[in-house]
Design an enzyme around this catalytic site. Structure first.
Site, PDB file in Angstrom:
ATOM      1  N   HIS A   1     -37.377  18.562 -48.273  1.00  0.00           N
ATOM      2  CA  HIS A   1     -37.661  18.325 -46.864  1.00  0.00           C
ATOM      3  C   HIS A   1     -38.225  19.594 -46.222  1.00  0.00           C
ATOM      4  O   HIS A   1     -37.831  20.708 -46.578  1.00  0.00           O
ATOM      5  CB  HIS A   1     -36.373  17.906 -46.151  1.00  0.00           C
ATOM      6  CG  HIS A   1     -36.576  17.684 -44.688  1.00  0.00           C
ATOM      7  ND1 HIS A   1     -37.211  16.575 -44.179  1.00  0.00           N
ATOM      8  CD2 HIS A   1     -36.261  18.455 -43.622  1.00  0.00           C
ATOM      9  CE1 HIS A   1     -37.255  16.674 -42.860  1.00  0.00           C
ATOM     10  NE2 HIS A   1     -36.694  17.804 -42.493  1.00  0.00           N
TER      11      HIS A   1
ATOM     12  N   HIS B   1     -39.826   6.866 -43.173  1.00  0.00           N
ATOM     13  CA  HIS B   1     -38.884   6.655 -44.276  1.00  0.00           C
ATOM     14  C   HIS B   1     -39.486   5.687 -45.289  1.00  0.00           C
ATOM     15  O   HIS B   1     -40.451   4.965 -45.009  1.00  0.00           O
ATOM     16  CB  HIS B   1     -37.546   6.142 -43.733  1.00  0.00           C
ATOM     17  CG  HIS B   1     -36.709   7.228 -43.099  1.00  0.00           C
ATOM     18  ND1 HIS B   1     -35.449   7.560 -43.535  1.00  0.00           N
ATOM     19  CD2 HIS B   1     -36.970   8.066 -42.066  1.00  0.00           C
ATOM     20  CE1 HIS B   1     -34.959   8.547 -42.780  1.00  0.00           C
ATOM     21  NE2 HIS B   1     -35.863   8.874 -41.878  1.00  0.00           N
TER      22      HIS B   1
ATOM     23  N   HIS C   1     -34.261  10.196 -34.747  1.00  0.00           N
ATOM     24  CA  HIS C   1     -32.876  10.618 -34.976  1.00  0.00           C
ATOM     25  C   HIS C   1     -32.202  11.145 -33.708  1.00  0.00           C
ATOM     26  O   HIS C   1     -32.860  11.530 -32.746  1.00  0.00           O
ATOM     27  CB  HIS C   1     -32.833  11.682 -36.070  1.00  0.00           C
ATOM     28  CG  HIS C   1     -33.162  11.134 -37.420  1.00  0.00           C
ATOM     29  ND1 HIS C   1     -32.209  10.705 -38.315  1.00  0.00           N
ATOM     30  CD2 HIS C   1     -34.361  10.920 -38.022  1.00  0.00           C
ATOM     31  CE1 HIS C   1     -32.804  10.249 -39.405  1.00  0.00           C
ATOM     32  NE2 HIS C   1     -34.109  10.374 -39.251  1.00  0.00           N
TER      33      HIS C   1
ATOM     34  N   HIS D   1     -39.411  10.776 -38.473  1.00  0.00           N
ATOM     35  CA  HIS D   1     -39.893  10.687 -39.863  1.00  0.00           C
ATOM     36  C   HIS D   1     -40.385   9.303 -40.233  1.00  0.00           C
ATOM     37  O   HIS D   1     -39.914   8.305 -39.702  1.00  0.00           O
ATOM     38  CB  HIS D   1     -38.762  11.015 -40.861  1.00  0.00           C
ATOM     39  CG  HIS D   1     -37.880  12.146 -40.478  1.00  0.00           C
ATOM     40  ND1 HIS D   1     -36.524  12.014 -40.302  1.00  0.00           N
ATOM     41  CD2 HIS D   1     -38.177  13.442 -40.219  1.00  0.00           C
ATOM     42  CE1 HIS D   1     -36.011  13.186 -39.949  1.00  0.00           C
ATOM     43  NE2 HIS D   1     -36.995  14.065 -39.893  1.00  0.00           N
TER      44      HIS D   1
ATOM     45  N   HIS E   1     -36.390   9.763 -46.571  1.00  0.00           N
ATOM     46  CA  HIS E   1     -37.743  10.130 -46.131  1.00  0.00           C
ATOM     47  C   HIS E   1     -38.769   9.741 -47.199  1.00  0.00           C
ATOM     48  O   HIS E   1     -38.514   9.897 -48.390  1.00  0.00           O
ATOM     49  CB  HIS E   1     -37.834  11.645 -45.880  1.00  0.00           C
ATOM     50  CG  HIS E   1     -36.924  12.110 -44.789  1.00  0.00           C
ATOM     51  ND1 HIS E   1     -36.932  13.405 -44.327  1.00  0.00           N
ATOM     52  CD2 HIS E   1     -35.987  11.451 -44.060  1.00  0.00           C
ATOM     53  CE1 HIS E   1     -36.033  13.516 -43.354  1.00  0.00           C
ATOM     54  NE2 HIS E   1     -35.444  12.347 -43.189  1.00  0.00           N
TER      55      HIS E   1
HETATM   56 CU   LIG Z   1     -35.516  10.312 -40.608  1.00  0.00          CU
HETATM   57 ZN   LIG Z   2     -37.978  14.881 -44.981  1.00  0.00          ZN
END
Ligand SMILES: [Cu+2]
Ligand SMILES: [Zn+2]
Length: 198
Positions: free
Chosen positions: A70, A47, A119, A45, A62
């Site tokens: 999300h 952020h 992640h 992602h 995010h």
């Molecule tokens: Cu993330």
């Molecule tokens: Zn997200």
């Protein structure tokens, strides 16, 4: 004029990710490699912030300028920063090749200066039913991150990147045409059937 950016990821995993955008209204191509991952899917992602004062933790949530839930990269209900998953092989390397229509390297909602995070766990794309599926995709710990920085590239690399971009767009166009053709076929068959009266 094309825009270029790069994020060098550090942490438990490492990597370099390039961002290319041909014009402010073009999709952004996200390409590169992440090393040191466990085999399988890993949430990926943009952020909110590029602040690494406290490692990946201080990069915030995010990037979500439209206040949405999300989701996955092809959902309309998604954060701008939702790039889905990257997939690592048995060698721990994920080769990243994403084309995203929502990201931009310019304008009010530019991702320049923001954080790119990998992640530990898969992103469930908002569908997992976990307490954090609709905020983080239940993707777990932040194992690597870097700041998305605008950059210039050597003319030789620029040519290579633009050639790749042209190739991607050509393939996309061909895929669309192919889809349009296969959608057309049953209709033609139907018309023919009505012509011969069955
Ligand atoms: Cu993330
Ligand atoms: Zn997200």
């Amino acid at each position: 004029m094309s825009l270029f950016a790069v994020a060098v990821l550090t942490g438990i995993v490492t990597g370099t990710i390039h961002f290319i955008q041909e014009s402010p209204t073009s999709p952004v191509i996200v390409r590169g490699e992440v090393k040191g991952l466990t085999k399988g899917l890993h949430g990926f992602h943009v952020h909110q912030s590029g602040d690494m004062t406290n490692g990946c933790t201080s990069m915030g949530s995010h990037y979500n300028p439209y206040g949405k839930n999300h989701g996955g990269p092809s959902d309309t209900e998604r954060h701008v920063g939702d790039l889905g998953n990257i997939i690592a092989g048995a060698d721990g390397i994920a080769r990243v090749d994403i084309t995203d229509d929502l990201l931009s390297l310019s304008g009010k909602y530019s991702i320049l200066g923001r954080g790119l995070i990998v992640h530990a766990d898969p992103d469930d794309l908002g569908r997992g039913g976990e307490h954090d599926s609709l905020t983080t995709g239940h993707a777990g710990a932040r194992v690597g991150c870097g700041i998305i920085l605008e950059t210039t590239v050597k003319p030789s690399l620029e040519k290579r990147l633009m050639d790749t971009l042209a190739q991607i767009q050509k393939e996309k166009k061909m895929k669309k045409e192919k889809e349009a053709m296969s959608e057309k076929k049953p209709l033609d068959a139907l018309d023919w059937a009505s012509v011969i009266g069955i």
